[in-house]
Write an enzyme that holds these catalytic residues in place. Structure first.
Site, PDB file in Angstrom:
ATOM      1  N   PRO A   9       0.788  -1.225   0.000  1.00  0.00           N
ATOM      2  CA  PRO A   9       0.000   0.000   0.000  1.00  0.00           C
ATOM      3  C   PRO A   9       0.824   1.282   0.000  1.00  0.00           C
ATOM      4  CG  PRO A   9      -0.233  -1.174   2.094  1.00  0.00           C
ATOM      5  CD  PRO A   9       0.537  -2.053   1.179  1.00  0.00           C
ATOM      6  N   ASN A  10       0.318   2.219  -0.758  1.00  0.00           N
ATOM      7  CA  ASN A  10       0.815   3.590  -0.862  1.00  0.00           C
ATOM      8  C   ASN A  10       2.112   3.732  -1.641  1.00  0.00           C
ATOM      9  OD1 ASN A  10      -1.365   4.755   0.642  1.00  0.00           O
ATOM     10  ND2 ASN A  10      -0.437   3.833   2.450  1.00  0.00           N
ATOM     11  N   ARG A  17       4.391  11.051  -1.797  1.00  0.00           N
ATOM     12  CA  ARG A  17       4.234  10.646  -0.411  1.00  0.00           C
ATOM     13  C   ARG A  17       5.507  10.906   0.381  1.00  0.00           C
ATOM     14  NH1 ARG A  17       4.514   4.644   1.923  1.00  0.00           N
ATOM     15  NH2 ARG A  17       3.970   5.150   4.051  1.00  0.00           N
ATOM     16  N   TYR A  22      10.829   9.119   1.512  1.00  0.00           N
ATOM     17  CA  TYR A  22      10.809   8.182   0.381  1.00  0.00           C
ATOM     18  C   TYR A  22      11.404   8.731  -0.904  1.00  0.00           C
ATOM     19  CZ  TYR A  22       7.723   5.722   3.555  1.00  0.00           C
ATOM     20  OH  TYR A  22       7.208   5.085   4.649  1.00  0.00           O
ATOM     21  N   ASN A  73       7.829  -5.721  -0.802  1.00  0.00           N
ATOM     22  CA  ASN A  73       7.806  -4.577   0.090  1.00  0.00           C
ATOM     23  C   ASN A  73       6.365  -4.505   0.587  1.00  0.00           C
ATOM     24  OD1 ASN A  73       7.661  -2.137   1.394  1.00  0.00           O
ATOM     25  ND2 ASN A  73       8.928  -1.052  -0.097  1.00  0.00           N
ATOM     26  N   ALA A  76       2.993  -0.871   4.774  1.00  0.00           N
ATOM     27  CA  ALA A  76       2.330  -0.851   6.082  1.00  0.00           C
ATOM     28  C   ALA A  76       1.910  -2.242   6.544  1.00  0.00           C
ATOM     29  CB  ALA A  76       1.119   0.077   6.042  1.00  0.00           C
ATOM     30  N   GLU A  97      12.432  -9.560   1.788  1.00  0.00           N
ATOM     31  CA  GLU A  97      11.690  -8.408   2.310  1.00  0.00           C
ATOM     32  C   GLU A  97      12.510  -7.149   2.041  1.00  0.00           C
ATOM     33  OE1 GLU A  97      10.298  -6.566   6.661  1.00  0.00           O
ATOM     34  OE2 GLU A  97      11.333  -8.497   6.571  1.00  0.00           O
ATOM     35  N   HIS A  99      12.528  -2.649   2.068  1.00  0.00           N
ATOM     36  CA  HIS A  99      11.931  -1.374   2.470  1.00  0.00           C
ATOM     37  C   HIS A  99      12.819  -0.255   1.965  1.00  0.00           C
ATOM     38  CE1 HIS A  99       9.023  -3.372   5.013  1.00  0.00           C
ATOM     39  NE2 HIS A  99      10.008  -4.136   5.421  1.00  0.00           N
TER      40      HIS A  99
END
Length: 146
Positions: A9-10, A17, A22, A73, A76, A97, A99
Site C-alpha cells: 500500500p501507498n 508521499r 521516500y 515490500n 504498512a 523483504e 523497504h
C-alpha cells in the site's frame, strides 16, 4: 530465474508521499529501476502493486510453480499482516523483504515485521537500491540452494 516483485500500500504514491522519507522519484521510476536491475542480473521480473491485503495474499499464492523467488515490500502490512506472512510461509518460495526507508530507525511500530521470519533476505534503508540488493542476494540464495 523469474521473480515476482510485490509492492504494498501507498507505494503507488512514491514521489508525492513524504518525499523527505521516500524521495522524489515516482513509482514508475521504481519499476524502471527494478527492471533494469533484473536485466543486469539475467532475471525476469514481474512487478505488481496493491493497496489491498487480500490481493497481495492471492498474488503470493498464485506464484506457486510460476516464480523462483519473491521480492516483497509489504509497506504498512509489514507491521500488521499475519495473512501475508502465512502466505509466504505456505508457498515455500524464497522471499526477500525490502523497504525503501530504514524502518529499524523510525517509529517504534515500524520496527515490528511479521514477514521477516519467513523471508531469507531482508534489505532496508537503501531507497531504490534496496530492491537491487535484495534481488542480488535472493538470486545468490536460490543459486546456492537449488
Amino acid at each position: 530465474m523469474k521473480f515476482l516483485v510485490i509492492n504494498g500500500p501507498n507505494l503507488n504514491l512514491l514521489g508525492r508521499r513524504e518525499p523527505a522519507i521516500y524521495g522524489n522519484k515516482s513509482y514508475a521510476a521504481l519499476c524502471e529501476h527494478i527492471q533494469k536491475t533484473a536485466a543486469e542480473l539475467g532475471i525476469e521480473a514481474e512487478i505488481m502493486q496493491s493497496n489491498h491485503e487480500g490481493v497481495i495474499v492471492d498474488a503470493i499464492q498464485d506464484a506457486i510453480d510460476r516464480y523462483d523467488g519473491i521480492v516483497i515490500n509489504p509497506a504498512a502490512y509489514t507491521h500488521t499482516s499475519v495473512a501475508i506472512a502465512d502466505a509466504i510461509a505456505a508457498v515455500e518460495i524464497p522471499t526477500a523483504e525490502v523497504h525503501l526507508s530504514d524502518v529499524d530507525n523510525r517509529e517504534a511500530f515500524r520496527r515490528i515485521s511479521y514477514v521477516t521470519h519467513v523471508c531469507v533476505v531482508r534489505v532496508t534503508g537503501l531507497g531504490f537500491d534496496s530492491y537491487s540488493e535484495a534481488m542480488k542476494q535472493l538470486a545468490a540464495y536460490i543459486s546456492q540452494n537449488s
